[in-house]
Write an enzyme that holds these catalytic residues in place. Structure first.
Site, PDB file in Angstrom:
ATOM      1  N   ARG A 251       6.595   0.367  -9.636  1.00  0.00           N
ATOM      2  CA  ARG A 251       7.343  -0.775 -10.420  1.00  0.00           C
ATOM      3  C   ARG A 251       6.527  -0.738 -11.413  1.00  0.00           C
ATOM      4  NH1 ARG A 251       6.739  -3.228  -5.289  1.00  0.00           N
ATOM      5  NH2 ARG A 251       8.851  -3.547  -4.220  1.00  0.00           N
TER       6      ARG A 251
ATOM      7  N   LYS B  99       4.393  -6.200  -4.639  1.00  0.00           N
ATOM      8  CA  LYS B  99       5.010  -6.757  -4.017  1.00  0.00           C
ATOM      9  C   LYS B  99       4.731  -7.345  -3.338  1.00  0.00           C
ATOM     10  CE  LYS B  99       8.827  -8.418  -5.859  1.00  0.00           C
ATOM     11  NZ  LYS B  99      10.599  -7.836  -6.091  1.00  0.00           N
TER      12      LYS B  99
ATOM     13  N   HIS C 264      11.861   0.931 -13.956  1.00  0.00           N
ATOM     14  CA  HIS C 264      12.898   1.276 -12.760  1.00  0.00           C
ATOM     15  C   HIS C 264      13.438   1.997 -12.671  1.00  0.00           C
ATOM     16  CE1 HIS C 264      12.068  -2.077  -9.629  1.00  0.00           C
ATOM     17  NE2 HIS C 264      13.134  -2.166  -9.598  1.00  0.00           N
TER      18      HIS C 264
ATOM     19  N   ARG D 126      11.974   4.742 -11.157  1.00  0.00           N
ATOM     20  CA  ARG D 126      11.968   4.178  -9.494  1.00  0.00           C
ATOM     21  C   ARG D 126      13.051   4.600  -8.955  1.00  0.00           C
ATOM     22  NH1 ARG D 126       8.879   1.043  -6.382  1.00  0.00           N
ATOM     23  NH2 ARG D 126      10.372  -0.762  -4.679  1.00  0.00           N
TER      24      ARG D 126
ATOM     25  N   HIS E  21       9.240  -1.447  -0.378  1.00  0.00           N
ATOM     26  CA  HIS E  21      10.258  -2.511   0.241  1.00  0.00           C
ATOM     27  C   HIS E  21       9.677  -3.374   1.446  1.00  0.00           C
ATOM     28  CE1 HIS E  21      13.603  -0.639  -1.900  1.00  0.00           C
ATOM     29  NE2 HIS E  21      12.984  -1.138  -2.469  1.00  0.00           N
TER      30      HIS E  21
ATOM     31  N   TYR F 216      19.917   2.986  -2.325  1.00  0.00           N
ATOM     32  CA  TYR F 216      20.890   3.887  -2.089  1.00  0.00           C
ATOM     33  C   TYR F 216      20.925   5.010  -1.681  1.00  0.00           C
ATOM     34  CZ  TYR F 216      16.441   3.050  -4.456  1.00  0.00           C
ATOM     35  OH  TYR F 216      15.288   1.449  -5.722  1.00  0.00           O
TER      36      TYR F 216
END
Length: 339
Positions: free
Chosen positions: A159, A184, A256, A259, A282, A291
């Site tokens: 990110r 995150k 992004h 990414r 994630h 995806y």
């Protein structure tokens, strides 16, 4: 009536960063959401923002604010739901600080989120990605830096906040090159580096020089690189790459997007969604499942593994005069007779 100013200050300065240990980006996002909300409420109620009361932020005003985001600010459902999540988080915070307003708070919490379209994730082809990586000219200091940033952003699937937040001590260029990423939700992940990425980082660190900042990447003023700074660099090199790869002319290249491109390359190589999830950091596998919809190889495997049913041969025969008159041969004959 409950004056909202002291409570929102406690929420942004104590609740989020101290009790919830929210990241700086989350705190900034929530603060911006309330800036928009209070500006809208002040204009609608003809009250200064500092004099707003909790009871004035009723469901009708909240829904009106959300509609304002979509119609006047042209925000999508995702941005709308993000602002609503900030409001609901604050209302949960107020449940024990203003118990007399519980009924009002529950009505606000009942405002539903808006369903968003589940579109396929966009990504770059190998040729497009390679042209962008080759765009920086490594005979200048900024070119060496830009090449290292682009390679690392793509190879690690970072990110933009993770990229600009990297510190010198997060990169290991020893026998087994790796990078420690602070993602995150305060989740850390350690990723190995390709040989090409390692070479690009070594070249940058050789010309980076001494600086009073611990961040890995610095701007032209010798200060830490910002999100907007890297986005500008990426757009600049995407325009340069478009001269050699015309398909990039109509693409909006964002951090992004790099990414997403990394995630699909890993999925194609491993066919393992769990590895993609670990690589991207994630928290839930459901996030990574987007995806599988964009990767056609997953669907081709399913297609090849299933035996299709046999198709019975035959021709359609009209059993009605009207249906028979609508067959292509009959219509053509009628036109010839008319001419």
């Amino acid at each position: 009536m409950t004056l909202i100013a002291p409570h929102i200050t406690a929420f942004l300065q104590q609740r989020l960063p101290v009790e919830r240990r929210a990241s700086v980006n989350t705190c900034d996002s929530y603060a911006y959401a309330f800036k928009l909300l209070f500006t809208y409420a002040s204009r609608r109620l003809k009250v200064p923002p500092s004099q707003l009361h909790l009871e004035q932020l009723d469901p009708d005003l909240i829904v009106g604010f959300l509609n304002y985001l979509e119609t006047e600010r042209h925000n999508g459902p995702s941005s709308r739901n993000t602002r609503l999540a900030a409001i609901k988080s604050f209302m949960h915070f107020m449940e024990y600080r203003a118990p007399t307003a519980l009924e009002h708070i529950r009505r606000v919490l009942a405002v539903p989120s808006k369903k968003a379209d589940a579109r396929l994730v966009k990504h770059l082809t190998i040729e497009e990605m390679q042209c962008i990586l080759d765009a920086p000219v490594p005979n200048r200091r900024d070119g060496v830096r830009d090449r290292a940033m682009l390679h690392l952003c793509f190879a690690a699937g970072l990110r933009v906040s993770e990229l600009v937040g990297l510190r010198l001590d997060n990169v290991q260029l020893g026998p087994h090159p790796s990078v420690l990423v602070h993602g995150k939700g305060r989740r850390e992940r350690c990723l190995p580096l390709w040989r090409e990425t390692t070479s690009a980082l070594r070249a940058w660190m050789a010309v980076r020089g001494q600086a009073p900042f611990p961040e890995l990447f610095l701007n032209a003023r010798g200060e830490p690189m910002s999100r907007a700074g890297f986005e500008y660099i990426l757009r600049k090199h995407a325009r340069t790459a478009a001269s050699r790869c015309p398909s990039l002319n109509n693409r909006r290249v964002s951090p992004h997007l790099l990414r997403h491109t990394c995630a699909l390359r890993i999925l194609e190589a491993t066919q393992d969604l769990r590895k993609v999830s670990l690589w991207l950091g994630h928290a839930h596998m459901q996030t990574t499942e987007i995806y599988t919809r964009a990767d056609p190889s997953v669907k081709l495997e399913a297609l090849e593994a299933v035996t299709p049913p046999t198709l019975r041969s035959g021709r359609f025969k009209a059993t009605d005069a009207l249906i028979a008159s609508l067959t292509p041969s009959t219509v053509m004959q009628r036109r010839r007779h008319q001419t």
